[in-house]
Write a protein that holds these residues in place. Structure first.
Motif: not given
Length: 222
Positions: A41-44, A78-79, A83-84, A95-98
């Motif tokens: 996830x950190x790499x992403x 955000x991530x 996930x939570x 919510x995750x933002x576009x």
């Protein structure tokens, strides 16, 4: 001829952007990994930060380290929150933002909102001391000893503040904020990141941690 020169200028600019990013990449990965706890996830997050850096107005950024660290922090928050929400199946928190990685005015506006949103989250989740220590350490790479001098604490206390700040950024706790304070922090941060005016940022954090002055006591008052 001018077209060829423009293409060459763009290529040179991208090469400089890549060199700056590669130098900072280990630090950006460390920020994301500490907040997310997952190398993948950190790499992403780091890759997404690179996309934003590619399409940013880099000529207006005087402090790439601060700019990239703040974007990495915001994306990591955000991530973590997204996930939570998925794990707990709750609705309506973060919510995750576009992500718009295109160029042009819309992308520029989105990047400006990214900085504003990241600072908003720091105001909501961290105490003044934690916020000062975290931003000066993670965004501006200040040594602990220098931060300690600015906010009048010991280096050991500053280390604890940064550690606690990292943990608090990944929890859903949110505190009400003062809109004026948010605007002042945003303006001061951007001035330091884009124009190198770190003295004003140091003064801002020193005053913020110290808190408002005690009201004067009138003579003869009970």
């Amino acid at each position: 001829m001018s077209t060829l020169l423009d293409v060459q200028d763009q290529a040179d600019s991208l090469d400089r952007a890549a060199a700056a990013f590669l130098e900072l990449r280990p630090r950006l990965f460390g920020i994301a990994y500490r907040m997310l706890g997952s190398p993948a996830e950190a790499e992403d997050i780091v890759q997404e930060t690179w996309l934003r850096w590619q399409n940013s107005e880099r000529s207006a950024v005087a402090n790439p380290a601060a700019f990239l660290a703040l974007i990495t922090t915001r994306l990591s928050i955000n991530a973590a929150q997204s996930a939570r929400v998925r794990r707990e199946t709750t609705v309506g928190r973060w919510p995750a933002e576009p992500v718009d990685t295109g160029d042009g005015p819309a992308a520029g506006a989105e990047r400006g909102e990214a900085v504003e949103s990241a600072l908003l989250l720091l105001l909501e989740k961290l105490t003044p001391a934690q916020r000062a220590a975290y931003i000066l350490r993670e965004a501006f790479v200040y040594p602990y000893e220098q931060i300690a001098e600015i906010i009048q604490l010991t280096p050991a206390n500053v280390r604890q503040l940064v550690s606690r700040a990292r943990k608090h950024l990944s929890v859903p706790r949110r505190e009400p904020i003062d809109i004026g304070e948010h605007r002042r922090l945003l303006t001061t941060f951007l001035d330091a990141a884009q124009r190198g005016n770190v003295t004003a940022l140091e003064d801002f954090f020193a005053a913020d941690v110290a808190g408002p002055p005690e009201p004067a006591v009138l003579k003869g008052a009970a």
